[in-house]
Motif scaffolding. Structure first.
Motif, PDB file in Angstrom:
ATOM      1  N   LYS A  31      36.848  49.254 -25.761  1.00 48.17           N
ATOM      2  CA  LYS A  31      37.257  50.657 -25.707  1.00 48.17           C
ATOM      3  C   LYS A  31      36.073  51.608 -25.807  1.00 48.17           C
TER       4      LYS A  31
ATOM      5  N   SER B 291      37.597  46.956 -29.917  1.00 48.99           N
ATOM      6  CA  SER B 291      36.874  48.226 -29.990  1.00 48.99           C
ATOM      7  C   SER B 291      35.694  48.248 -29.022  1.00 48.99           C
TER       8      SER B 291
ATOM      9  N   ASP C 290      42.154  53.604 -33.860  1.00 48.95           N
ATOM     10  CA  ASP C 290      43.331  53.634 -32.992  1.00 48.95           C
ATOM     11  C   ASP C 290      44.617  53.380 -33.789  1.00 48.95           C
TER      12      ASP C 290
END
Length: 373
Positions: free
Chosen positions: A27, A24, A92
């Motif tokens: 991202k 994460s 996600d």
């Protein structure tokens, strides 16, 4: 995300929360794990018994280097909790493997993969905390494993509105204790097959490690006893915790035992159905507590230092959990292993259903050793 996408089962999994947190961050949607309480090194103080040497379970632990458990809080912005097993799903759309009531099974072998679609999604606008634990309907595990996570949340500064707990196994004492912590029933969600909640801030606090901690005990005493204004009754009480209404680990010769204990000022109590506040006051007022190994002894966390505890075991189940509490709190713990075939040393059959029968002559000797006359 449209409604169709909301109902799609996870597209894969992360084995651990740490794996997801690393991903994460890359991202740009960071989640993080915050360690709130560090476990201290502790020395186990074995209880006193008639055996020489003491039972191997206590000898083994007292010779080991151990640390009390620590705690952390996993924070997942935009995370979801789903189903009766409290599966945690990332933004996600992947499952987090080590955060579920099914955490013992491999992430690829979870019930959620058998679903064609997820339940209808409820979007919370406030932080949601997931406090799911497999054995949370057992008083000991609720008090020692779940409630201390509120201390972790308080340390983190996060203030959830909704709390999700294990709906597969619930008990009245859970709601009583949460009410004492200021959490009303309407803010509690029991997990169920139709559960599917997203939150702008999903948090999962957990206690990590085998050995219970002094910080957990301090939290329970502070929040459930001191903050509630519960004070000991006048005088000093001696109580015997009966398990005659339990389905397992009964004391088979309880009448004989009570003849001995009654002659030394003990009275029999049944904790089932007793309000939690009265249980706390009862143990805070006790100068001596006796009983077979069982969840009722959890309440010794409310005893005063120096209180004498007499715990009776089956030879098929000798456990360290309550002597550990006594050592952390400064109680004087004594133990008596009942009659019957004893497994060989260092063989733990851990028979949680084994009933108990004690030799009353040995009980008299142990009471004398404890100075209970």
């Amino acid at each position: 995300m449209n409604k169709r996408e909301e109902l799609v089962p996870p597209s894969g999994y992360y084995r651990t929360f740490d794996e997801w947190a690393d991903m994460s961050a890359m991202k740009g949607t960071p989640s993080y794990l915050e360690t709130m309480s560090l476990g201290r090194r502790i020395v186990f103080q074995p209880p006193v018994g008639l055996e020489n040497p003491p039972h191997w379970v206590f000898r083994k632990l007292s010779s080991s280097v151990i640390r009390e458990r620590h705690g952390n809080v996993a924070v997942i912005p935009g995370g979801k909790v789903c189903g009766i097993e409290c599966d945690i799903i990332t933004p996600d759309n992947k499952l987090i493997g080590d955060y579920s009531l099914e955490w013992k099974s491999h992430p690829s072998n979870r019930s959620i993969w058998k679903m064609d679609s997820l339940p209808q999604l409820h979007k919370s606008e406030t932080p949601v905390a997931v406090l799911a634990l497999k054995d949370s309907n057992i008083y000991y595990h609720w008090m020692m494993d779940v409630l201390p996570t509120f201390h972790l949340l308080k340390q983190s500064g996060i203030k959830p509105y909704t709390y999700v707990i294990n709906g597969k196994a619930s008990a009245p004492f859970q709601f009583d204790s949460l009410e004492m912590l200021g959490i009303s029933r309407k803010r509690i969600v029991l997990s169920h097959p139709g559960l599917h909640i997203s939150s702008p801030l999903l948090v999962v606090p957990r206690c990590i490690g085998r050995f219970r901690s002094r910080w957990s005990i301090d939290f329970l005493r502070r929040e459930l006893m001191t903050s509630s204004g519960i004070k000991p009754s006048a005088g000093k009480d001696r109580i015997y915790i009966s398990r005659e209404r339990a389905s397992k680990r009964k004391l088979l010769n309880e009448n004989e035992v009570m003849n001995v204990l009654g002659s030394r000022g003990f009275r029999k109590v049944h904790l089932e159905g007793m309000p939690l506040t009265e249980q706390i006051r009862l143990f805070a007022s006790a100068e001596a507590v006796a009983g077979p190994h069982g969840a009722g002894l959890t309440n010794t966390v409310f005893c005063n230092p120096g209180t004498r505890v007499i715990e009776m075991f089956s030879p098929r189940l000798v456990h360290t959990c309550y002597p550990m509490i006594s050592g952390l709190l400064g109680l004087k713990h004594y133990y008596l292993v009942g009659t019957g075939d004893k497994p060989p040393e260092y063989v733990d059959v851990h028979d949680r259903h084994a009933d108990i029968r004690v030799d009353v002559k040995e009980l008299v000797r142990l009471l004398d050793l404890a100075g209970i006359r």
